[in-house]
Design a protein around this motif. Structure first.
Motif, short mmCIF file in Angstrom:
data_model
loop_
_atom_site.label_atom_id
_atom_site.label_comp_id
_atom_site.label_asym_id
_atom_site.label_seq_id
_atom_site.Cartn_x
_atom_site.Cartn_y
_atom_site.Cartn_z
N GLY A 1 13.14 55.11 32.39
CA GLY A 1 12.07 55.47 31.47
C GLY A 1 10.99 54.42 31.28
N ARG A 2 10.99 53.37 32.13
CA ARG A 2 10.04 52.27 31.95
C ARG A 2 9.12 52.05 33.15
N ILE A 3 9.29 52.78 34.22
CA ILE A 3 8.54 52.51 35.45
C ILE A 3 7.16 53.16 35.38
N ASP A 4 6.14 52.34 35.43
CA ASP A 4 4.76 52.83 35.38
C ASP A 4 4.27 53.31 36.75
N ILE A 5 4.63 52.56 37.77
CA ILE A 5 4.19 52.87 39.14
C ILE A 5 5.42 52.88 40.04
N LEU A 6 5.72 54.04 40.61
CA LEU A 6 6.86 54.19 41.50
C LEU A 6 6.33 54.45 42.91
N LEU A 7 6.43 53.44 43.77
CA LEU A 7 5.99 53.54 45.16
C LEU A 7 7.20 53.96 46.00
N ALA A 8 7.09 55.05 46.73
CA ALA A 8 8.23 55.52 47.51
C ALA A 8 7.76 55.96 48.89
N LEU B 1 -1.79 54.16 50.25
CA LEU B 1 -0.88 54.41 49.13
C LEU B 1 -0.95 53.26 48.14
N VAL B 2 -0.96 52.04 48.65
CA VAL B 2 -1.05 50.86 47.78
C VAL B 2 -2.37 50.87 47.02
N ASP B 3 -3.45 51.19 47.70
CA ASP B 3 -4.75 51.22 47.03
C ASP B 3 -4.76 52.24 45.89
N GLU B 4 -4.16 53.41 46.13
CA GLU B 4 -4.09 54.43 45.08
C GLU B 4 -3.25 53.93 43.91
N ALA B 5 -2.15 53.25 44.21
CA ALA B 5 -1.29 52.72 43.16
C ALA B 5 -2.01 51.66 42.33
N ALA C 1 7.04 45.51 51.74
CA ALA C 1 5.61 45.33 51.97
C ALA C 1 4.74 45.99 50.89
N LEU C 2 5.12 47.18 50.45
CA LEU C 2 4.29 47.88 49.47
C LEU C 2 4.28 47.15 48.13
N GLY C 3 5.47 46.78 47.67
CA GLY C 3 5.55 46.06 46.40
C GLY C 3 4.85 44.72 46.46
N LEU C 4 4.98 44.04 47.60
CA LEU C 4 4.34 42.74 47.77
C LEU C 4 2.83 42.86 47.72
N ALA C 5 2.27 43.80 48.48
CA ALA C 5 0.82 43.98 48.50
C ALA C 5 0.29 44.42 47.14
#
Length: 272
Positions: free
Chosen positions: A165-172, A82-86, A108-112
């Motif tokens: 309205g400002r989030i470019d990448i939303l990891l969930a 998921l991180v790689d795709e982001a 962990a996701l945001g950090l990586a």
């Protein structure tokens, strides 16, 4: 620690069914330091089924040691996909991305994600959020060096209006195990990790639906939502994304045995 002690630890772990007994023994011995009594305690807790990551205080995720405490979801190696795709999507933005790690757990996701892009001289504006107090405290420690705020609350509710309205990448990394299958999970997850991080409701997509319902308002034009799902859930997940006005696609990795559904808000990226 003597070689004999090391052999004994390996034997105890192997007898308890630990597949990677040698590796786990090394990590437990390292965590215990020179204290034999502490090692006995750690080995006893591990053989009783407690997650190794809680005992050593960290999990390796995308080449980084992410601090962990009991009661916080343990990041899985498959989620590195998921991180790689982001990261691949962030590289196409044309401007430093604003990112949100939702249901962040340890962060962990945001950090990586941020570390990978930082190595490419791409600065990330990161925020994170989780409903669990223990997760929020853990993520704040892990993300402190990035000066990333971590908010406590239910999904988007605690976020500042300035992010709307400002989030470019939303990891969930939402929970996606169907409720009736929780009992079949390994004991170390079922008995020790927070149920809120595992249980996705009857079909595993309850939290996913709620995230998608709010995502469009928070995404920037052409912003992306990335969520891990089970392979069998991907079709339903893409239908949910489409119903909420997001362009949907599915990314799969045989290497990671992972499935990620991606929803993109229509629009054109604007330079900042």
């Amino acid at each position: 620690m003597t070689a004999a002690s090391s052999v004994d630890v390996v034997a105890r772990l192997r007898a308890a069914g630990c597949v990677f007994a040698e590796d786990e023994a090394r990590l437990l011995i390292e965590a215990a330091g020179a204290t034999g009594a502490e090692l006995d305690v750690l080995v006893a807790r591990r053989t009783a089924g407690e997650p190794l990551e809680y005992l050593v205080g960290w999990a390796e995720f995308h080449g980084v040691r992410v601090g962990l405490t009991p009661g916080v979801f343990v990041p899985r190696q498959r989620t590195e996909f998921l991180v790689d795709e982001a990261v691949a999507l962030a590289r196409t933005r044309g401007a430093p991305p604003v990112a949100l790690d939702l249901c962040c757990g340890s962060g962990a996701l945001g950090l990586a994600f941020s570390n990978i892009l930082a190595a490419e001289d791409i600065s990330v504006t990161l925020a994170a959020a989780d409903i669990e107090p223990a997760a929020v405290e853990c993520a704040r420690r892990n993300l402190a060096a990035l000066d990333a705020p971590v908010y406590q609350g239910d999904l988007f509710a605690p976020l500042p209006a300035a992010l709307r309205g400002r989030i470019d990448i939303l990891l969930a990394n939402t929970p996606y195990v169907p409720s009736e299958l929780i009992a079949r999970l390994p004991a170390e997850a079922r008995d020790h990790e927070p149920r809120t991080a595992l249980d996705g409701g009857p079909d595993g997509l309850d939290i996913f639906r709620r995230v998608v319902a709010g995502a469009r308002d928070w995404l920037a034009p052409a912003g992306h939502l990335l969520v891990e799902s089970g392979a069998a859930q991907a079709r339903t997940a893409t239908e949910i994304l489409t119903e909420h006005g997001l362009r949907a696609r599915v990314a799969r990795s045989e290497e990671y045995y992972a499935t990620v559904v991606i929803g993109t808000r229509p629009g054109v990226t604007s330079a900042r």
